[in-house]
Design a protein around this motif. Structure first.
Motif, PDB file in Angstrom:
ATOM      1  N   TYR A  36      -6.394-105.889  40.645  1.00  0.00           N
ATOM      2  CA  TYR A  36      -5.979-105.733  39.260  1.00  0.00           C
ATOM      3  C   TYR A  36      -5.708-104.260  38.959  1.00  0.00           C
ATOM      4  O   TYR A  36      -6.395-103.377  39.460  1.00  0.00           O
ATOM      5  N   GLY A  37      -4.711-104.028  38.130  1.00  0.00           N
ATOM      6  CA  GLY A  37      -4.423-102.710  37.605  1.00  0.00           C
ATOM      7  C   GLY A  37      -4.808-102.687  36.140  1.00  0.00           C
ATOM      8  O   GLY A  37      -5.004-103.729  35.526  1.00  0.00           O
ATOM      9  N   ILE A  38      -4.919-101.494  35.593  1.00  0.00           N
ATOM     10  CA  ILE A  38      -5.275-101.355  34.185  1.00  0.00           C
ATOM     11  C   ILE A  38      -4.259-100.444  33.517  1.00  0.00           C
ATOM     12  O   ILE A  38      -3.897 -99.394  34.039  1.00  0.00           O
ATOM     13  N   ARG A  39      -3.821-100.878  32.342  1.00  0.00           N
ATOM     14  CA  ARG A  39      -2.873-100.129  31.523  1.00  0.00           C
ATOM     15  C   ARG A  39      -3.515 -99.958  30.144  1.00  0.00           C
ATOM     16  O   ARG A  39      -4.120-100.885  29.634  1.00  0.00           O
ATOM     17  N   TRP A  40      -3.392 -98.761  29.542  1.00  0.00           N
ATOM     18  CA  TRP A  40      -3.986 -98.517  28.235  1.00  0.00           C
ATOM     19  C   TRP A  40      -3.275 -97.363  27.539  1.00  0.00           C
ATOM     20  O   TRP A  40      -2.442 -96.682  28.125  1.00  0.00           O
ATOM     21  N   THR A  41      -3.621 -97.146  26.297  1.00  0.00           N
ATOM     22  CA  THR A  41      -3.152 -95.997  25.531  1.00  0.00           C
ATOM     23  C   THR A  41      -4.374 -95.152  25.199  1.00  0.00           C
ATOM     24  O   THR A  41      -5.355 -95.673  24.668  1.00  0.00           O
ATOM     25  N   ASP A  42      -4.307 -93.860  25.534  1.00  0.00           N
ATOM     26  CA  ASP A  42      -5.476 -93.009  25.283  1.00  0.00           C
ATOM     27  C   ASP A  42      -5.584 -92.648  23.804  1.00  0.00           C
ATOM     28  O   ASP A  42      -4.728 -93.005  22.999  1.00  0.00           O
ATOM     29  N   ARG A  43      -6.640 -91.921  23.456  1.00  0.00           N
ATOM     30  CA  ARG A  43      -6.909 -91.594  22.044  1.00  0.00           C
ATOM     31  C   ARG A  43      -5.812 -90.754  21.410  1.00  0.00           C
ATOM     32  O   ARG A  43      -5.654 -90.743  20.197  1.00  0.00           O
ATOM     33  N   ASP A  44      -5.039 -90.055  22.231  1.00  0.00           N
ATOM     34  CA  ASP A  44      -3.954 -89.226  21.714  1.00  0.00           C
ATOM     35  C   ASP A  44      -2.632 -89.980  21.624  1.00  0.00           C
ATOM     36  O   ASP A  44      -1.601 -89.393  21.308  1.00  0.00           O
ATOM     37  N   GLY A  45      -2.653 -91.277  21.952  1.00  0.00           N
ATOM     38  CA  GLY A  45      -1.448 -92.092  21.872  1.00  0.00           C
ATOM     39  C   GLY A  45      -0.573 -92.048  23.114  1.00  0.00           C
ATOM     40  O   GLY A  45       0.566 -92.510  23.096  1.00  0.00           O
ATOM     41  N   VAL A  46      -1.091 -91.508  24.216  1.00  0.00           N
ATOM     42  CA  VAL A  46      -0.329 -91.398  25.458  1.00  0.00           C
ATOM     43  C   VAL A  46      -0.566 -92.645  26.318  1.00  0.00           C
ATOM     44  O   VAL A  46      -1.717 -92.961  26.637  1.00  0.00           O
ATOM     45  N   PRO A  47       0.503 -93.356  26.714  1.00  0.00           N
ATOM     46  CA  PRO A  47       0.348 -94.515  27.596  1.00  0.00           C
ATOM     47  C   PRO A  47      -0.140 -94.076  28.980  1.00  0.00           C
ATOM     48  O   PRO A  47       0.354 -93.075  29.522  1.00  0.00           O
ATOM     49  N   ARG A  48      -1.079 -94.801  29.528  1.00  0.00           N
ATOM     50  CA  ARG A  48      -1.671 -94.472  30.837  1.00  0.00           C
ATOM     51  C   ARG A  48      -1.756 -95.722  31.703  1.00  0.00           C
ATOM     52  O   ARG A  48      -1.784 -96.839  31.190  1.00  0.00           O
ATOM     53  N   VAL A  49      -1.854 -95.503  33.018  1.00  0.00           N
ATOM     54  CA  VAL A  49      -2.160 -96.567  33.970  1.00  0.00           C
ATOM     55  C   VAL A  49      -3.140 -96.016  34.993  1.00  0.00           C
ATOM     56  O   VAL A  49      -3.160 -94.816  35.262  1.00  0.00           O
ATOM     57  N   ALA A  50      -3.933 -96.891  35.561  1.00  0.00           N
ATOM     58  CA  ALA A  50      -4.855 -96.492  36.621  1.00  0.00           C
ATOM     59  C   ALA A  50      -4.060 -96.219  37.891  1.00  0.00           C
ATOM     60  O   ALA A  50      -3.101 -96.929  38.200  1.00  0.00           O
ATOM     61  N   GLY A  51      -4.456 -95.221  38.630  1.00  0.00           N
ATOM     62  CA  GLY A  51      -3.804 -94.887  39.893  1.00  0.00           C
ATOM     63  C   GLY A  51      -4.339 -95.684  41.061  1.00  0.00           C
ATOM     64  O   GLY A  51      -3.868 -95.522  42.184  1.00  0.00           O
ATOM     65  N   VAL A  52      -5.308 -96.530  40.805  1.00  0.00           N
ATOM     66  CA  VAL A  52      -5.917 -97.355  41.842  1.00  0.00           C
ATOM     67  C   VAL A  52      -5.951 -98.803  41.379  1.00  0.00           C
ATOM     68  O   VAL A  52      -5.753 -99.093  40.199  1.00  0.00           O
ATOM     69  N   SER A  53      -6.222 -99.708  42.293  1.00  0.00           N
ATOM     70  CA  SER A  53      -6.418-101.111  41.910  1.00  0.00           C
ATOM     71  C   SER A  53      -7.910-101.427  41.984  1.00  0.00           C
ATOM     72  O   SER A  53      -8.668-100.754  42.674  1.00  0.00           O
ATOM     73  N   GLY A  86      -5.091-100.886  23.399  1.00  0.00           N
ATOM     74  CA  GLY A  86      -4.082-101.608  24.174  1.00  0.00           C
ATOM     75  C   GLY A  86      -4.461-101.789  25.628  1.00  0.00           C
ATOM     76  O   GLY A  86      -3.591-101.799  26.500  1.00  0.00           O
ATOM     77  N   ILE A  87      -5.734-101.942  25.900  1.00  0.00           N
ATOM     78  CA  ILE A  87      -6.201-102.022  27.289  1.00  0.00           C
ATOM     79  C   ILE A  87      -5.828-103.386  27.870  1.00  0.00           C
ATOM     80  O   ILE A  87      -6.172-104.421  27.306  1.00  0.00           O
ATOM     81  N   GLU A  88      -5.109-103.355  28.993  1.00  0.00           N
ATOM     82  CA  GLU A  88      -4.696-104.583  29.671  1.00  0.00           C
ATOM     83  C   GLU A  88      -5.170-104.554  31.111  1.00  0.00           C
ATOM     84  O   GLU A  88      -4.986-103.541  31.803  1.00  0.00           O
TER      85      GLU A  88
END
Length: 57
Positions: free
Chosen positions: A4-21, A41-43
């Protein structure tokens, strides 16, 4: 084993993804920590071997 991967938006509104599974339990743990850090928005997204998620804008 499923990955599984994880996608989220940080507290500053920047979209992020995990670099690992992660395995499912580790992904859930990471989601809990991101929630505590006030991220939104954590997925948790199933990924195939070698697949990399892209941030959503």
């Amino acid at each position: 084993m499923a990955s599984y991967g994880i996608r989220w938006t940080d507290r500053d509104g920047v979209p992020r993804v995990a670099g690992v599974s992660y395995d499912k339990a580790s992904a859930e743990d990471r989601k809990t920590r991101l929630t505590a850090e006030k991220c939104t928005g954590i997925e948790i997204v199933p990924v195939k071997p070698g697949e990399r998620l892209q941030p959503t804008s």
